[in-house]
Write a protein that holds these residues in place. Sequence first.
Motif, PDB file in Angstrom:
ATOM      1  N   GLU A   3       1.024  -1.136   0.175  1.00  0.00           N
ATOM      2  CA  GLU A   3       0.132   0.045   0.022  1.00  0.00           C
ATOM      3  C   GLU A   3       1.002   1.061   0.160  1.00  0.00           C
ATOM      4  O   GLU A   3       1.731   1.363   0.988  1.00  0.00           O
TER       5      GLU A   3
ATOM      6  N   SER B 183      -8.672 -10.441  -5.634  1.00  0.00           N
ATOM      7  CA  SER B 183      -9.809 -10.395  -5.165  1.00  0.00           C
ATOM      8  C   SER B 183     -10.038 -10.618  -3.579  1.00  0.00           C
ATOM      9  O   SER B 183     -10.965  -9.959  -2.908  1.00  0.00           O
TER      10      SER B 183
ATOM     11  N   LEU C  54      -7.756  -7.613  -1.972  1.00  0.00           N
ATOM     12  CA  LEU C  54      -8.275  -6.378  -1.790  1.00  0.00           C
ATOM     13  C   LEU C  54      -9.745  -6.417  -2.387  1.00  0.00           C
ATOM     14  O   LEU C  54     -10.190  -6.167  -3.348  1.00  0.00           O
TER      15      LEU C  54
ATOM     16  N   LEU D  37     -11.831  -3.413  -4.118  1.00  0.00           N
ATOM     17  CA  LEU D  37     -11.202  -2.832  -5.239  1.00  0.00           C
ATOM     18  C   LEU D  37     -12.237  -2.429  -6.354  1.00  0.00           C
ATOM     19  O   LEU D  37     -13.229  -3.074  -6.578  1.00  0.00           O
TER      20      LEU D  37
ATOM     21  N   LEU E  10      -8.441  -2.056 -11.543  1.00  0.00           N
ATOM     22  CA  LEU E  10      -6.974  -2.732 -11.643  1.00  0.00           C
ATOM     23  C   LEU E  10      -6.472  -2.473 -13.049  1.00  0.00           C
ATOM     24  O   LEU E  10      -7.030  -2.783 -14.004  1.00  0.00           O
TER      25      LEU E  10
ATOM     26  N   VAL F 173     -14.852  -5.830 -11.256  1.00  0.00           N
ATOM     27  CA  VAL F 173     -13.902  -4.736 -10.889  1.00  0.00           C
ATOM     28  C   VAL F 173     -13.690  -4.222 -12.261  1.00  0.00           C
ATOM     29  O   VAL F 173     -13.702  -5.002 -13.493  1.00  0.00           O
TER      30      VAL F 173
ATOM     31  N   ARG G  59     -10.808   3.293  -5.480  1.00  0.00           N
ATOM     32  CA  ARG G  59      -9.871   2.227  -4.961  1.00  0.00           C
ATOM     33  C   ARG G  59      -9.332   1.523  -6.166  1.00  0.00           C
ATOM     34  O   ARG G  59      -9.583   0.820  -6.937  1.00  0.00           O
TER      35      ARG G  59
ATOM     36  N   ALA H  87      -5.760  -0.420  -7.736  1.00  0.00           N
ATOM     37  CA  ALA H  87      -4.506  -1.199  -7.566  1.00  0.00           C
ATOM     38  C   ALA H  87      -3.795  -1.380  -9.209  1.00  0.00           C
ATOM     39  O   ALA H  87      -4.243  -1.538 -10.170  1.00  0.00           O
TER      40      ALA H  87
END
Length: 326
Positions: free
Chosen positions: A43, A180, A183, A186, A189, A210, A311, A313
Amino acid sequence: MTTQTDTQTGDRSDQPSDAVTRPAIRAAADLIRPHVRRTPVLEVDLADLGGPAHPLALKLESVQHSGSFKARGAFTNLLTSDVPDAGVVAASGGNHGAAVAYAAARLGVPATIFVPSVTSAAKADRIRGYGADLVVGGDRYADALAASEEFVARTGALAVHAYDQPGTLVGQGTLGLEISEDLPDLDTLLVAVGGGGLIGGIAGWFRGDVRVVAVEPEGAPTLHRALAAGEPVDAPAGSVAADSLAPRQVGRLMFPLAQRFVDRAVLVDDDAIVAAQHALWDATRVVAEPGGATALAALLSGAYVPEPGERVAVLVCGANTTAVRF
Protein backbone atom coordinates in the motif's frame (compact mmCIF):
# COMPACT_ATOMS: atom_id res chain seq x y z
CA MET A 1 1.22 -36.44 -14.80
CA THR A 2 -2.50 -36.65 -14.35
CA THR A 3 -5.03 -34.70 -16.36
CA GLN A 4 -7.26 -32.27 -14.47
CA THR A 5 -10.24 -31.67 -16.75
CA ASP A 6 -11.68 -28.87 -14.61
CA THR A 7 -9.04 -26.46 -15.91
CA GLN A 8 -9.88 -27.17 -19.55
CA THR A 9 -6.37 -27.21 -20.94
CA GLY A 10 -5.81 -28.34 -24.47
CA ASP A 11 -4.94 -27.14 -27.94
CA ARG A 12 -5.43 -23.42 -28.17
CA SER A 13 -7.11 -23.55 -31.57
CA ASP A 14 -10.26 -25.45 -30.60
CA GLN A 15 -11.19 -24.32 -27.12
CA PRO A 16 -13.72 -21.54 -26.47
CA SER A 17 -12.94 -18.51 -24.34
CA ASP A 18 -15.72 -19.59 -21.98
CA ALA A 19 -13.31 -22.25 -20.69
CA VAL A 20 -11.97 -19.40 -18.53
CA THR A 21 -14.54 -19.63 -15.77
CA ARG A 22 -14.42 -18.97 -12.04
CA PRO A 23 -14.76 -22.70 -11.20
CA ALA A 24 -11.89 -23.52 -13.59
CA ILE A 25 -9.74 -20.77 -12.08
CA ARG A 26 -10.48 -21.96 -8.54
CA ALA A 27 -9.54 -25.52 -9.52
CA ALA A 28 -6.28 -24.27 -11.03
CA ALA A 29 -5.50 -22.24 -7.91
CA ASP A 30 -5.90 -25.34 -5.75
CA LEU A 31 -3.74 -27.36 -8.14
CA ILE A 32 -0.80 -24.96 -8.39
CA ARG A 33 -0.82 -23.69 -4.80
CA PRO A 34 2.15 -25.87 -3.71
CA HIS A 35 4.22 -24.56 -6.61
CA VAL A 36 3.64 -20.78 -6.69
CA ARG A 37 4.00 -17.94 -4.22
CA ARG A 38 1.15 -15.92 -2.85
CA THR A 39 2.63 -12.54 -3.71
CA PRO A 40 2.36 -9.46 -1.46
CA VAL A 41 0.41 -6.23 -1.78
CA LEU A 42 2.17 -2.97 -0.99
CA GLU A 43 0.00 0.00 0.00
CA VAL A 44 1.47 3.34 -1.10
CA ASP A 45 0.37 6.80 -2.13
CA LEU A 46 0.74 7.70 -5.77
CA ALA A 47 2.34 10.98 -4.68
CA ASP A 48 5.29 9.01 -3.25
CA LEU A 49 5.92 7.72 -6.78
CA GLY A 50 5.76 11.15 -8.39
CA GLY A 51 2.10 11.30 -9.36
CA PRO A 52 -0.91 13.11 -7.90
CA ALA A 53 -1.93 12.16 -4.37
CA HIS A 54 -4.13 9.05 -4.40
CA PRO A 55 -4.04 5.80 -2.39
CA LEU A 56 -2.68 2.95 -4.45
CA ALA A 57 -2.14 -0.79 -4.00
CA LEU A 58 0.73 -2.50 -5.79
CA LYS A 59 0.31 -6.24 -6.32
CA LEU A 60 3.90 -7.46 -6.49
CA GLU A 61 3.72 -10.44 -8.79
CA SER A 62 7.25 -9.45 -9.74
CA VAL A 63 8.47 -11.59 -6.83
CA GLN A 64 6.75 -14.70 -8.17
CA HIS A 65 8.89 -17.78 -8.93
CA SER A 66 10.81 -17.25 -12.20
CA GLY A 67 10.35 -13.48 -11.86
CA SER A 68 6.85 -13.01 -13.26
CA PHE A 69 3.21 -14.09 -13.17
CA LYS A 70 3.93 -16.60 -15.95
CA ALA A 71 4.70 -19.35 -13.45
CA ARG A 72 0.96 -19.69 -12.79
CA GLY A 73 0.08 -20.60 -16.36
CA ALA A 74 3.16 -22.77 -16.78
CA PHE A 75 2.35 -24.96 -13.79
CA THR A 76 -1.33 -25.15 -14.74
CA ASN A 77 -0.45 -26.45 -18.19
CA LEU A 78 2.16 -28.95 -17.03
CA LEU A 79 0.06 -30.31 -14.16
CA THR A 80 -3.00 -30.84 -16.37
CA SER A 81 -1.20 -32.55 -19.26
CA ASP A 82 0.53 -35.82 -20.01
CA VAL A 83 4.06 -34.68 -20.82
CA PRO A 84 5.77 -36.88 -23.45
CA ASP A 85 9.37 -38.07 -23.27
CA ALA A 86 10.36 -35.17 -25.54
CA GLY A 87 9.27 -32.82 -22.77
CA VAL A 88 7.78 -29.38 -23.17
CA VAL A 89 8.47 -26.56 -25.58
CA ALA A 90 7.60 -22.89 -25.46
CA ALA A 91 8.13 -19.76 -27.52
CA SER A 92 8.67 -16.66 -25.46
CA GLY A 93 9.99 -13.14 -25.25
CA GLY A 94 11.60 -14.37 -22.05
CA ASN A 95 9.26 -14.47 -19.06
CA HIS A 96 7.06 -17.31 -20.28
CA GLY A 97 10.14 -19.28 -21.25
CA ALA A 98 11.65 -18.75 -17.83
CA ALA A 99 8.41 -19.87 -16.19
CA VAL A 100 8.09 -23.01 -18.32
CA ALA A 101 11.75 -23.81 -17.72
CA TYR A 102 11.29 -23.35 -13.97
CA ALA A 103 8.11 -25.46 -13.85
CA ALA A 104 9.72 -28.18 -15.94
CA ALA A 105 12.75 -28.28 -13.66
CA ARG A 106 10.54 -28.51 -10.57
CA LEU A 107 8.49 -31.30 -12.11
CA GLY A 108 11.44 -33.17 -13.61
CA VAL A 109 10.72 -32.90 -17.34
CA PRO A 110 12.94 -31.57 -20.14
CA ALA A 111 12.20 -28.15 -21.65
CA THR A 112 13.20 -26.41 -24.88
CA ILE A 113 12.61 -22.67 -25.11
CA PHE A 114 12.64 -20.60 -28.31
CA VAL A 115 13.21 -16.84 -27.93
CA PRO A 116 13.66 -13.95 -30.38
CA SER A 117 16.81 -11.88 -30.59
CA VAL A 118 15.19 -9.03 -28.59
CA THR A 119 15.06 -11.19 -25.46
CA SER A 120 17.07 -9.56 -22.71
CA ALA A 121 20.23 -11.17 -21.39
CA ALA A 122 18.64 -11.36 -17.93
CA LYS A 123 15.78 -13.49 -19.24
CA ALA A 124 17.99 -15.70 -21.42
CA ASP A 125 20.32 -16.33 -18.49
CA ARG A 126 17.40 -17.23 -16.25
CA ILE A 127 16.06 -19.74 -18.78
CA ARG A 128 19.47 -21.40 -19.09
CA GLY A 129 19.86 -21.33 -15.34
CA TYR A 130 16.79 -23.53 -14.93
CA GLY A 131 18.40 -26.14 -17.18
CA ALA A 132 16.32 -25.67 -20.33
CA ASP A 133 17.70 -25.81 -23.85
CA LEU A 134 17.57 -22.24 -25.20
CA VAL A 135 17.25 -21.58 -28.93
CA VAL A 136 17.61 -17.97 -30.13
CA GLY A 137 16.33 -17.04 -33.57
CA GLY A 138 14.29 -14.44 -35.42
CA ASP A 139 13.65 -10.84 -34.54
CA ARG A 140 10.31 -11.08 -32.74
CA TYR A 141 8.04 -13.44 -30.85
CA ALA A 142 6.22 -14.66 -33.98
CA ASP A 143 9.53 -15.99 -35.36
CA ALA A 144 10.22 -17.92 -32.17
CA LEU A 145 6.69 -19.29 -32.18
CA ALA A 146 7.05 -20.60 -35.74
CA ALA A 147 10.32 -22.30 -34.83
CA SER A 148 8.75 -23.87 -31.76
CA GLU A 149 5.87 -25.24 -33.82
CA GLU A 150 8.34 -26.88 -36.19
CA PHE A 151 10.05 -28.43 -33.15
CA VAL A 152 6.74 -29.82 -31.90
CA ALA A 153 5.97 -31.35 -35.29
CA ARG A 154 9.41 -32.97 -35.37
CA THR A 155 9.65 -34.25 -31.78
CA GLY A 156 6.14 -34.55 -30.36
CA ALA A 157 6.98 -32.29 -27.41
CA LEU A 158 4.13 -30.68 -25.50
CA ALA A 159 3.62 -27.05 -26.57
CA VAL A 160 2.86 -24.55 -23.83
CA HIS A 161 1.63 -21.34 -25.43
CA ALA A 162 2.52 -18.03 -23.81
CA TYR A 163 -1.01 -16.61 -23.91
CA ASP A 164 -3.41 -18.28 -26.36
CA GLN A 165 -4.14 -21.56 -24.60
CA PRO A 166 -6.90 -22.33 -22.09
CA GLY A 167 -4.54 -23.63 -19.40
CA THR A 168 -2.44 -20.49 -19.67
CA LEU A 169 -5.45 -18.19 -19.37
CA VAL A 170 -6.91 -20.15 -16.47
CA GLY A 171 -3.56 -20.23 -14.69
CA GLN A 172 -3.07 -16.49 -15.03
CA GLY A 173 -6.66 -16.06 -13.84
CA THR A 174 -5.59 -17.37 -10.44
CA LEU A 175 -3.94 -13.99 -9.98
CA GLY A 176 -7.35 -12.35 -10.32
CA LEU A 177 -8.70 -14.67 -7.64
CA GLU A 178 -5.80 -13.79 -5.35
CA ILE A 179 -6.25 -10.05 -5.91
CA SER A 180 -9.95 -10.30 -5.13
CA GLU A 181 -9.05 -11.91 -1.79
CA ASP A 182 -6.28 -9.39 -1.09
CA LEU A 183 -8.34 -6.32 -2.04
CA PRO A 184 -12.06 -7.08 -1.65
CA ASP A 185 -13.03 -3.40 -1.99
CA LEU A 186 -11.11 -2.83 -5.23
CA ASP A 187 -12.70 -0.65 -7.90
CA THR A 188 -10.04 -0.63 -10.65
CA LEU A 189 -7.09 -2.79 -11.61
CA LEU A 190 -4.49 -1.67 -14.17
CA VAL A 191 -2.80 -4.50 -16.08
CA ALA A 192 -0.06 -4.43 -18.72
CA VAL A 193 -0.88 -6.29 -21.93
CA GLY A 194 1.22 -8.23 -24.39
CA GLY A 195 -0.49 -11.25 -25.92
CA GLY A 196 -3.31 -10.95 -23.41
CA GLY A 197 -3.05 -14.15 -21.40
CA LEU A 198 -2.73 -12.25 -18.14
CA ILE A 199 -5.51 -9.74 -18.66
CA GLY A 200 -7.71 -12.39 -20.29
CA GLY A 201 -7.42 -14.67 -17.28
CA ILE A 202 -7.94 -11.80 -14.84
CA ALA A 203 -10.94 -10.49 -16.78
CA GLY A 204 -12.32 -14.02 -16.83
CA TRP A 205 -12.16 -14.02 -13.04
CA PHE A 206 -13.58 -10.56 -12.31
CA ARG A 207 -16.19 -10.68 -15.12
CA GLY A 208 -16.99 -6.99 -14.78
CA ASP A 209 -17.11 -6.86 -10.97
CA VAL A 210 -13.91 -4.78 -11.03
CA ARG A 211 -12.94 -2.26 -13.70
CA VAL A 212 -10.00 -3.83 -15.55
CA VAL A 213 -7.91 -1.34 -17.55
CA ALA A 214 -5.37 -2.53 -20.12
CA VAL A 215 -2.11 -0.60 -20.48
CA GLU A 216 0.13 -0.95 -23.53
CA PRO A 217 3.18 0.78 -24.97
CA GLU A 218 2.44 3.21 -27.77
CA GLY A 219 4.92 1.25 -29.85
CA ALA A 220 3.03 -2.04 -29.36
CA PRO A 221 -0.71 -1.21 -29.25
CA THR A 222 -1.85 -4.78 -29.83
CA LEU A 223 -5.06 -4.91 -27.79
CA HIS A 224 -5.84 -1.25 -28.50
CA ARG A 225 -5.89 -1.97 -32.24
CA ALA A 226 -7.80 -5.22 -31.80
CA LEU A 227 -10.58 -3.54 -29.82
CA ALA A 228 -10.83 -0.81 -32.44
CA ALA A 229 -10.99 -3.36 -35.27
CA GLY A 230 -13.33 -5.77 -33.49
CA GLU A 231 -10.86 -8.64 -33.89
CA PRO A 232 -7.16 -9.39 -33.36
CA VAL A 233 -5.07 -7.58 -35.96
CA ASP A 234 -1.36 -7.09 -36.55
CA ALA A 235 0.34 -4.33 -34.58
CA PRO A 236 3.88 -2.92 -34.53
CA ALA A 237 6.38 -4.12 -31.96
CA GLY A 238 8.63 -1.17 -31.21
CA SER A 239 8.99 -0.45 -27.50
CA VAL A 240 11.39 -0.59 -24.60
CA ALA A 241 9.08 -3.37 -23.39
CA ALA A 242 9.21 -5.32 -26.67
CA ASP A 243 10.60 -8.46 -25.01
CA SER A 244 7.38 -8.90 -23.01
CA LEU A 245 4.61 -6.72 -24.50
CA ALA A 246 4.95 -6.94 -28.27
CA PRO A 247 3.41 -9.98 -29.97
CA ARG A 248 2.07 -9.57 -33.50
CA GLN A 249 -1.54 -10.01 -32.31
CA VAL A 250 -3.39 -10.61 -29.07
CA GLY A 251 -4.68 -14.12 -28.55
CA ARG A 252 -7.95 -15.17 -30.12
CA LEU A 253 -9.08 -16.97 -26.97
CA MET A 254 -8.65 -13.93 -24.76
CA PHE A 255 -10.15 -11.43 -27.16
CA PRO A 256 -13.84 -12.16 -26.42
CA LEU A 257 -13.02 -11.83 -22.72
CA ALA A 258 -11.39 -8.46 -23.38
CA GLN A 259 -14.35 -7.27 -25.41
CA ARG A 260 -16.74 -8.16 -22.60
CA PHE A 261 -14.79 -7.44 -19.45
CA VAL A 262 -11.92 -5.01 -20.14
CA ASP A 263 -13.05 -1.45 -19.59
CA ARG A 264 -10.56 0.20 -21.95
CA ALA A 265 -7.01 0.02 -23.32
CA VAL A 266 -4.75 3.04 -22.72
CA LEU A 267 -1.35 3.74 -24.24
CA VAL A 268 1.88 5.02 -22.66
CA ASP A 269 5.15 6.03 -24.26
CA ASP A 270 8.55 4.53 -23.51
CA ASP A 271 9.67 7.52 -21.47
CA ALA A 272 6.70 7.00 -19.14
CA ILE A 273 7.54 3.30 -18.79
CA VAL A 274 11.16 3.99 -17.87
CA ALA A 275 10.05 6.72 -15.45
CA ALA A 276 7.72 4.22 -13.77
CA GLN A 277 10.58 1.73 -13.42
CA HIS A 278 12.70 4.38 -11.74
CA ALA A 279 9.84 5.55 -9.50
CA LEU A 280 9.22 2.03 -8.25
CA TRP A 281 12.88 1.57 -7.40
CA ASP A 282 13.46 5.02 -5.92
CA ALA A 283 10.33 5.11 -3.75
CA THR A 284 9.78 1.47 -2.79
CA ARG A 285 12.93 -0.46 -3.80
CA VAL A 286 10.73 -2.64 -6.01
CA VAL A 287 12.51 -3.89 -9.13
CA ALA A 288 10.42 -4.05 -12.31
CA GLU A 289 11.32 -4.74 -15.91
CA PRO A 290 9.78 -2.35 -18.47
CA GLY A 291 6.74 -4.55 -19.03
CA GLY A 292 6.32 -4.94 -15.28
CA ALA A 293 6.19 -1.15 -14.79
CA THR A 294 3.94 -0.37 -17.75
CA ALA A 295 0.66 -0.43 -15.81
CA LEU A 296 2.01 2.08 -13.28
CA ALA A 297 3.12 4.33 -16.14
CA ALA A 298 -0.54 4.93 -16.98
CA LEU A 299 -1.12 6.58 -13.59
CA LEU A 300 2.11 8.55 -13.52
CA SER A 301 1.65 9.87 -17.08
CA GLY A 302 -2.05 10.70 -16.73
CA ALA A 303 -3.14 8.14 -19.32
CA TYR A 304 -5.49 6.91 -16.60
CA VAL A 305 -6.77 9.36 -13.99
CA PRO A 306 -8.69 7.84 -11.06
CA GLU A 307 -11.74 9.52 -9.61
CA PRO A 308 -11.69 10.78 -6.01
CA GLY A 309 -12.27 7.83 -3.70
CA GLU A 310 -11.63 5.25 -6.42
CA ARG A 311 -9.81 2.22 -4.99
CA VAL A 312 -7.06 1.51 -7.52
CA ALA A 313 -4.46 -1.24 -7.80
CA VAL A 314 -1.58 -1.74 -10.21
CA LEU A 315 -0.21 -5.14 -11.11
CA VAL A 316 3.59 -5.12 -11.13
CA CYS A 317 3.92 -8.24 -13.19
CA GLY A 318 7.60 -8.90 -13.90
CA ALA A 319 11.13 -8.22 -12.65
CA ASN A 320 13.44 -10.01 -15.04
CA THR A 321 15.94 -7.23 -15.67
CA THR A 322 19.44 -6.26 -14.70
CA ALA A 323 18.73 -2.55 -15.26
CA VAL A 324 18.28 -1.44 -11.66
CA ARG A 325 18.87 2.22 -10.81
CA PHE A 326 21.33 2.58 -7.96
